[in-house]
Design a protein around this motif. Structure first.
Motif, PDB file in Angstrom:
ATOM      1  N   ALA A   7       0.847  -1.200   0.000  1.00 42.79           N
ATOM      2  CA  ALA A   7       0.000   0.000   0.000  1.00 42.79           C
ATOM      3  C   ALA A   7       0.876   1.241   0.000  1.00 42.79           C
ATOM      4  CB  ALA A   7      -0.884   0.002   1.245  1.00 42.79           C
ATOM      5  N   TRP A   8       0.279   2.385  -0.382  1.00 44.65           N
ATOM      6  CA  TRP A   8       1.028   3.646  -0.334  1.00 44.65           C
ATOM      7  C   TRP A   8       1.271   4.031   1.115  1.00 44.65           C
ATOM      8  CZ3 TRP A   8       2.588   4.245  -5.031  1.00 44.65           C
ATOM      9  CH2 TRP A   8       1.743   3.965  -6.106  1.00 44.65           C
ATOM     10  N   GLY A   9       2.358   4.790   1.359  1.00 43.84           N
ATOM     11  CA  GLY A   9       2.649   5.227   2.714  1.00 43.84           C
ATOM     12  C   GLY A   9       1.765   6.393   3.137  1.00 43.84           C
ATOM     13  N   SER A  10       1.318   7.205   2.155  1.00 46.13           N
ATOM     14  CA  SER A  10       0.509   8.370   2.499  1.00 46.13           C
ATOM     15  C   SER A  10      -0.321   8.789   1.290  1.00 46.13           C
ATOM     16  CB  SER A  10       1.421   9.543   2.879  1.00 46.13           C
ATOM     17  OG  SER A  10       2.182   9.908   1.740  1.00 46.13           O
ATOM     18  N   LYS A  11      -1.293   9.688   1.542  1.00 47.33           N
ATOM     19  CA  LYS A  11      -2.100  10.169   0.422  1.00 47.33           C
ATOM     20  C   LYS A  11      -1.223  10.955  -0.545  1.00 47.33           C
ATOM     21  CE  LYS A  11      -6.156  12.810  -0.930  1.00 47.33           C
ATOM     22  NZ  LYS A  11      -7.051  13.914  -0.599  1.00 47.33           N
ATOM     23  N   LEU A  12      -0.299  11.742   0.005  1.00 50.01           N
ATOM     24  CA  LEU A  12       0.587  12.524  -0.858  1.00 50.01           C
ATOM     25  C   LEU A  12       1.402  11.592  -1.766  1.00 50.01           C
ATOM     26  CD1 LEU A  12       1.792  15.329  -1.602  1.00 50.01           C
ATOM     27  CD2 LEU A  12       3.637  14.801   0.011  1.00 50.01           C
ATOM     28  N   GLY A  13       1.850  10.488  -1.174  1.00 43.93           N
ATOM     29  CA  GLY A  13       2.616   9.515  -1.964  1.00 43.93           C
ATOM     30  C   GLY A  13       1.783   9.008  -3.130  1.00 43.93           C
ATOM     31  N   PHE A  14       0.521   8.716  -2.861  1.00 46.75           N
ATOM     32  CA  PHE A  14      -0.363   8.249  -3.933  1.00 46.75           C
ATOM     33  C   PHE A  14      -0.546   9.325  -5.005  1.00 46.75           C
ATOM     34  CE2 PHE A  14      -4.855   8.402  -5.434  1.00 46.75           C
ATOM     35  CZ  PHE A  14      -4.740   7.410  -6.402  1.00 46.75           C
ATOM     36  N   ILE A  15      -0.810  10.562  -4.553  1.00 50.10           N
ATOM     37  CA  ILE A  15      -1.051  11.647  -5.513  1.00 50.10           C
ATOM     38  C   ILE A  15       0.175  11.838  -6.414  1.00 50.10           C
ATOM     39  CG2 ILE A  15      -1.515  14.145  -5.774  1.00 50.10           C
ATOM     40  CD1 ILE A  15      -3.833  12.938  -4.436  1.00 50.10           C
ATOM     41  N   LEU A  16       1.352  11.835  -5.802  1.00 46.48           N
ATOM     42  CA  LEU A  16       2.559  12.067  -6.607  1.00 46.48           C
ATOM     43  C   LEU A  16       2.800  10.917  -7.576  1.00 46.48           C
ATOM     44  CD1 LEU A  16       4.987  13.718  -4.043  1.00 46.48           C
ATOM     45  CD2 LEU A  16       3.716  14.807  -5.891  1.00 46.48           C
ATOM     46  N   ALA A  17       2.572   9.689  -7.107  1.00 46.29           N
ATOM     47  CA  ALA A  17       2.779   8.542  -8.004  1.00 46.29           C
ATOM     48  C   ALA A  17       1.758   8.578  -9.140  1.00 46.29           C
ATOM     49  CB  ALA A  17       2.670   7.240  -7.219  1.00 46.29           C
ATOM     50  N   ALA A  18       0.486   8.856  -8.805  1.00 48.43           N
ATOM     51  CA  ALA A  18      -0.551   8.857  -9.839  1.00 48.43           C
ATOM     52  C   ALA A  18      -0.355  10.036 -10.792  1.00 48.43           C
ATOM     53  CB  ALA A  18      -1.936   8.907  -9.198  1.00 48.43           C
ATOM     54  N   ALA A  19       0.044  11.188 -10.246  1.00 48.04           N
ATOM     55  CA  ALA A  19       0.328  12.320 -11.136  1.00 48.04           C
ATOM     56  C   ALA A  19       1.545  11.980 -11.990  1.00 48.04           C
ATOM     57  CB  ALA A  19       0.569  13.595 -10.326  1.00 48.04           C
ATOM     58  N   GLY A  20       2.474  11.227 -11.416  1.00 49.36           N
ATOM     59  CA  GLY A  20       3.647  10.792 -12.181  1.00 49.36           C
ATOM     60  C   GLY A  20       3.233   9.913 -13.354  1.00 49.36           C
ATOM     61  N   SER A  21       2.236   9.061 -13.121  1.00 48.38           N
ATOM     62  CA  SER A  21       1.735   8.222 -14.211  1.00 48.38           C
ATOM     63  C   SER A  21       1.072   9.088 -15.281  1.00 48.38           C
ATOM     64  CB  SER A  21       0.718   7.217 -13.658  1.00 48.38           C
ATOM     65  OG  SER A  21       0.040   6.591 -14.710  1.00 48.38           O
ATOM     66  N   ALA A  22       0.257  10.033 -14.812  1.00 44.20           N
ATOM     67  CA  ALA A  22      -0.482  10.863 -15.766  1.00 44.20           C
ATOM     68  C   ALA A  22       0.459  11.787 -16.557  1.00 44.20           C
ATOM     69  CB  ALA A  22      -1.524  11.689 -15.007  1.00 44.20           C
TER      70      ALA A  22
END
Ligand code: PFF
Length: 453
Positions: A7-22
């Motif tokens: 799982a992601w460590g934090s919401k920010l981690g998820f946002i950055l990874a998903a924005a990285g994908s986008a």
């Protein structure tokens, strides 16, 4: 399945990874050139509408399906519907991951190659885009160069994904995304402070509606999918590592915001520089590799800006490539019981091999065509113009019509109770877009890709 899922460590981690994908080649290479070819501001306006009315509602749904099931696309559909038809939609997503990554890595490789060429000084002496074009033709026409950098790019992608969701993807995104944004800010400031930058800005903000036709609208809509990484389960897979304590709607909003702002910033950085040098904004796919190097060569300190620009492109490509590989890896880990390392090595290796004919499409295999398209173009067409819109259509239909509305609302409210209380109309609007507007518009794009309308 007794093992605890990653799982992601934090919401920010998820946002950055998903924005990285986008944020990827789609934003910095493709968006500026399609905007340039289709008249600038008017096209951008239509693209923004597509992002809001289709991209955003579908993105929320994709993340939600992943978050609810905590599975890869195949596992997610089989948990929610158990019908063979829907499970095969998940399979098509995994297949799209295979296909897109195979050719994406070839262009990702070029960006690394250009970082190296800038450091070697090969990009400093151009007087015109034609001269830059000659170098581009020579490099991409060299099988060893394209294959070598395809290999390096792939190696980096596998290196990150092997380290896992938190230790690899999240950690690297937390470094790469701020670097990407900082570089973009520097390039944008450089662009708007050039003499003659205002023409470039006018091109981006003052619409010329005469350039807009059905084809331009379809390009804008198709690109909205590609740029948000929608339609193949990448966002579903990333969503599957998201905590149920976090708000899916606000996360989706932040991802859309970052992706769009970054595309527009890239547009500003590139068009101010192109117009200030009196070059052609409608140069097509070569805008980045041919027009821009000529722009940089004519600028004081241009080598540094060229280096930063290609580094930016390489980072953007890498953070997207890891999400493509993760879809495939998550499937084999969740459904087939593979360990992460084995899945990355075997399937990463397979995708790498599939990329070889794409890398050779610009040189040794440039004469091998299928209906006038090289291997690279065929794979790109099948994945980007057929599989992604089809997947997006299915996800909209699934969330809008198949998954029961009460279950959808229960799932989306987890972590977002206050949001729905404060925005009582959001549910209705979201469902109208999901049930009617998105499916109809996507179906039109799809039929157009197939040459039917
Ligand atoms: N969104 C990426 C870009 O704009 O370059 C491309 C992409 C990545 C598409 C991941 C699909 C995907 F699953």
């Amino acid at each position: 399945m007794t093992q605890i899922r990653e799982a992601w460590g934090s919401k920010l981690g998820f946002i950055l990874a998903a924005a990285g994908s986008a944020v990827g080649l789609g934003n910095i290479w493709k968006f500026p050139y399609i905007a340039g070819e289709n008249g600038g501001a008017a096209f951008i306006f239509i693209y923004l509408i597509c992002i809001v009315i289709i991209g955003f509602p579908v993105l929320i749904s994709e993340i939600l399906i992943g978050r609810t099931t905590q599975r890869n696309p195949v596992g997610a559909f089989s948990m929610l519907s158990n019908s063979k038809g829907w499970i095969s939609v998940g399979f098509l997503g995994v297949l799209a991951g295979f296909l897109i990554l195979s050719f994406y890595s070839v262009i990702g490789g070029w960006t690394l190659g250009y970082v190296v060429e800038t450091l070697r000084g090969s990009l400093s002496n151009f007087k015109s885009p034609e001269e830059a074009g000659v170098l581009f033709g020579r490099l991409s026409g060299n099988a060893l160069w394209t294959l070598g950098y395809h290999t390096l790019f792939f190696f980096l992608t596998m290196f990150i994904v092997i380290r896992g969701v938190q230790g690899g993807i999240e950690r690297s995104s937390k470094v790469m995304m701020p670097v990407l944004l900082s570089i973009l800010v520097i390039l944008m400031i450089r662009g708007v402070t050039l003499d003659g930058a205002s023409e470039g800005l006018a091109f981006l903000w003052v619409p010329d509606w005469s350039k807009i036709n059905g084809q331009a609208i379809l390009i804008a809509l198709g690109h909205a999918f590609f740029t948000l990484s929608l339609g193949m389960g990448a966002m579903m897979t990333y969503g599957s590592y998201m905590s149920k304590k976090d708000n899916v709607v606000s996360a989706a909003g932040q991802i859309v915001f970052l992706d769009t702002v970054i595309a527009l910033m890239a547009g500003v950085a590139i068009f101010t520089a192109v117009f200030a040098s009196g070059l052609n904004p409608a140069a097509g796919p070569g805008l980045i590799f041919q027009t821009l190097p000529a722009v940089f060569a004519g600028m004081t300190g241009g080598v540094y800006f060229a280096f930063l620009f290609f580094l930016l492109l390489a980072i953007a490509a890498l953070t997207s490539a890891i999400s493509l590989l993760e879809v495939v890896v998550a499937y084999f880990v969740d459904e087939r019981g593979w360990n992460r390392k084995g899945a990355v090595m075997i399937f990463g290796g397979t995708i790498f091999l599939l990329g070889v004919p794409s890398a050779l499409s610009f040189n040794l295999m440039s004469d091998v065509t299928f209906m006038g398209k090289t291997f690279f173009d065929v794979v790109d067409f099948i994945a980007s113009n057929i599989l992604l819109p089809f997947g997006g259509l299915m996800i909209a239909i699934f969330a809008g019509w198949v998954w029961s509305r009460s279950a959808v609302m229960e799932a989306v409210k987890e972590g977002a109770e206050n949001f729905f209380e404060m925005n009582p109309n959001f549910e209705t609007i979201w469902f109208i877009f999901l049930k009617f507007i998105a499916p109809v518009l996507i179906a039109i794009v799809l039929l157009n890709s197939l040459g039917i309308v």
